[in-house]
Structure formats: structure tokens, C-alpha cells
Design a protein around this motif. Structure first.
Motif, mmCIF file in Angstrom:
data_model
loop_
_atom_site.group_PDB
_atom_site.id
_atom_site.type_symbol
_atom_site.label_atom_id
_atom_site.label_comp_id
_atom_site.label_asym_id
_atom_site.label_seq_id
_atom_site.Cartn_x
_atom_site.Cartn_y
_atom_site.Cartn_z
ATOM 1 N N PRO A 19 0.827 -1.205 0.000
ATOM 2 C CA PRO A 19 0.000 0.000 0.000
ATOM 3 C C PRO A 19 0.863 1.257 0.000
ATOM 4 N N ALA A 32 -6.867 6.587 0.264
ATOM 5 C CA ALA A 32 -6.129 5.777 -0.718
ATOM 6 C C ALA A 32 -5.073 4.869 -0.086
ATOM 7 N N ASN A 82 -4.210 1.673 3.162
ATOM 8 C CA ASN A 82 -4.809 0.597 3.945
ATOM 9 C C ASN A 82 -5.118 1.133 5.337
ATOM 10 N N ARG A 104 -7.996 2.252 0.343
ATOM 11 C CA ARG A 104 -7.616 1.143 -0.540
ATOM 12 C C ARG A 104 -8.204 -0.164 -0.021
#
Length: 329
Positions: A3, A71, A73, A93
Motif C-alpha cells: 500500500p 487511498a 490501507n 484502498r
């Protein structure tokens, strides 16, 4: 694919091990890592608490979390954090939900329906024990598995001595109405009489005790967590006292259980809570129970105890390590 960033939004006082594992992984992988503690406004616990001030405080906190996690984790640790972030999960995300308490089980409560949606439709949802996972699956009639991240706060298994300990039971934490219930006083008395000494207590008294109840206890005052972990290694037995009147307590997943075992104490439970019975079924040398018809077994097989202690703590550490890998991948 890693991520772009990881945010852990956390509503609890003790930092569970996965947080430190995830922080270390992000550092080694060069992934930006954010940890944000979520809590009520400080005035909420005082005599002049204001619903409006607290709502504004929590709203600002939520907006900050949405900006920070965009955007990336996001891991929501804590029942209320899970509920709040679920409705904004499209901004992230991936979102991971850890319920540190059981979800609402009464359908008359609106929160029941929010929790039901999360457990039915969120992709990554976790609780703290297998017993709680089974309860949630039955509660919501789920055909999916629920993940487990155990409530351990240690990075590794401490090396301790099992010999030369006091044959006394110790309790650490707050003395509350639900932990020290007057209906259980005979069990406390039985334990005191069986061991021949008062139960040593390190912690604070959050309820008024009767003189009869207080006479069974040896109060040593509150100490820091680090000092408490050192003191526990002096005792052969450590006490858990959780009542069974609600699923969240009957299926308890106490931090103290892991801390007691890490310190090398044999755990004695006042009640036969369903969650603790499942632990005892797998690790019979770690925990025993006391009730009106039995006393705790005092014959301790130290070799079997040491083996089960290693297995119990290692499994808890593995659950946290697996989860840390998952949220940083």
C-alpha cells in the motif's frame, strides 16, 4: 503490491502487538505509517461533560482520519471506530475491522443492524478469539469465516522461572461490581481457605466492598504496568473474575490472561466463562476453575505447563504477525 500508506485508527488503552509488528514492517518496507488514538473529549469523563463538545471533538477526529487514510490501507481497532469508518471505507484502498468488544447482539438496538452489515459485507473483519468468532457467525447466520487477532501485548515470549514462587493467588486490575460480585463471595472465600492466604490485589477499588469481602483480600495498591509484570513472576497463581451475565463477558478475551501466562502464573477463574472454558479445553495446565463443587487443582505439572505456555503465547503472537503482514501488503 504494498500500500502507499497504512493508518491504524485505535480506540483502546493497551497497544496490541500487531501495531508494533505493522510499524516495524512499514519502517523496513518504506511505507508511510500513521497511528492515531481515538477517544472521547477529556471533559467527557468529568462532572461537566457535554454531548455537543464531545460530538464536535469526535467529528473532527473522524475528518482527520479520513484525510489521513485516503487511498491507503486502514485498520479500525475498536467497536465504535469500526462503525464510524465503515461508511467511508470507499475512500480507502482496503479497510480492516477489529472488534475489541462483541458487536451488539440485541436486534432492538439500532447498532445491531450496523454491526450486522459490517460482519456480512465488509471483506476483512476480525475478533479476538475463536469463541467470539463462532458467536458472531451464529448471531448473524454467516456463511463466511471471521478472522482472529488475539489480545496479546507482548513482542516475544519472556524467559521466566517457574520455581520458587509464592503459593498465593494474585489479582491485577480494577475491582468492579461485575468482577467482584457479592454472589461470588463464597468462591473467593473457598480460594482463600484452600490456599491458606488472602488474595493479593494490585490495582484500584472502583466499588465499595463489604468488610467480609475486603477481609479476603490483601490490597497492595496500584502499580505501573511494567512493575506489575515483574511482580506477577513472584506468584504461582493469578486470578480472573468475569461474570457470565452478558455474552461480551461470558466470551471474555482478557489481556490479563496473556499477561498472567506470560509471567508464568497458573490462572484460576472464579467462573466457568465460555471463552475461558475453550482455552482450558486446549490448554488444561494453564487454567482451572473454582465453583461451589470444586477447588482449583494445585498439583501443577511444570513440564506440561511450560510446553502449553509456549504454545499458547506463540499462537497469539502468530495471529498478530499474520495480521500485520496482511495490512502492510
Amino acid at each position: 503490491m504494498s500500500p502507499r500508506k497504512v493508518l491504524i485508527s485505535y480506540w483502546a488503552d493497551s497497544e496490541i502487538t500487531f501495531v508494533r509488528f505493522a510499524r516495524a514492517r512499514c519502517l523496513s518496507l518504506g511505507i508511510p505509517f500513521e497511528f492515531r488514538k481515538v477517544s472521547h473529549h477529556p471533559s467527557w469523563f468529568g462532572p461537566k461533560r457535554s454531548i455537543l463538545i464531545n460530538a464536535i471533538h469526535l467529528s473532527r477526529t473522524l475528518i482527520g482520519l479520513l484525510k489521513m487514510g485516503f487511498a491507503g490501507n486502514v485498520c479500525a481497532f475498536g467497536t465504535n471506530v469500526c462503525r464510524a469508518l465503515f461508511f467511508f471505507s470507499w475512500l480507502f484502498r482496503r479497510t480492516y475491522y477489529i472488534y475489541n468488544e462483541l458487536p451488539e447482539h440485541r436486534s432492538s438496538n439500532p447498532l445491531y443492524w450496523i454491526d450486522r452489515i459490517i460482519f456480512r459485507y465488509a471483506r476483512f473483519v476480525y475478533v479476538s478469539t475463536d469463541a467470539r468468532a463462532r458467536f458472531v457467525k451464529e448471531l448473524y447466520n454467516l456463511q463466511r469465516d471471521i478472522g482472529v487477532v488475539e489480545n496479546i501485548t507482548l513482542n516475544e515470549i519472556p524467559d521466566i522461572q517457574l520455581t520458587h514462587r509464592n503459593d498465593v493467588a494474585v489479582f491485577s486490575g480494577s475491582i468492579t461490581q461485575k468482577r467482584f460480585n457479592s454472589q461470588d463471595i463464597d468462591k473467593f472465600r473457598m480460594l482463600r481457605d484452600f490456599l491458606g492466604k488472602s488474595i493479593v490485589v494490585y490495582g484500584v477499588v472502583a466499588r465499595k466492598l463489604s468488610p467480609e469481602f475486603a477481609s479476603l483480600l490483601d490490597f497492595r495498591g496500584a502499580v505501573s504496568h511494567a512493575e506489575m509484570m515483574k511482580k506477577l513472576t513472584d506468584f504461582r497463581y493469578a486470578l480472573l473474575a468475569y461474570y457470565q451475565g452478558e455474552p461480551n463477558y461470558d466470551l471474555c478475551a482478557p489481556l490479563k490472561l496473556y499477561e498472567y501466562v506470560a509471567a508464568g502464573c497458573r490462572v484460576i477463574s472464579i467462573n466457568k466463562n465460555a471463552g475461558l472454558l475453550r482455552v482450558a479445553a486446549r490448554y488444561p495446565n494453564l487454567i482451572c476453575f473454582i465453583d461451589d463443587s470444586m477447588s482449583p487443582h494445585t498439583v501443577l505439572d511444570e513440564h506440561a505447563y511450560a510446553k502449553e505456555r509456549e504454545m499458547f503465547l506463540q499462537e497469539a503472537l502468530k495471529s498478530n504477525d499474520r495480521f500485520a503482514i496482511e495490512i502492510t501488503t
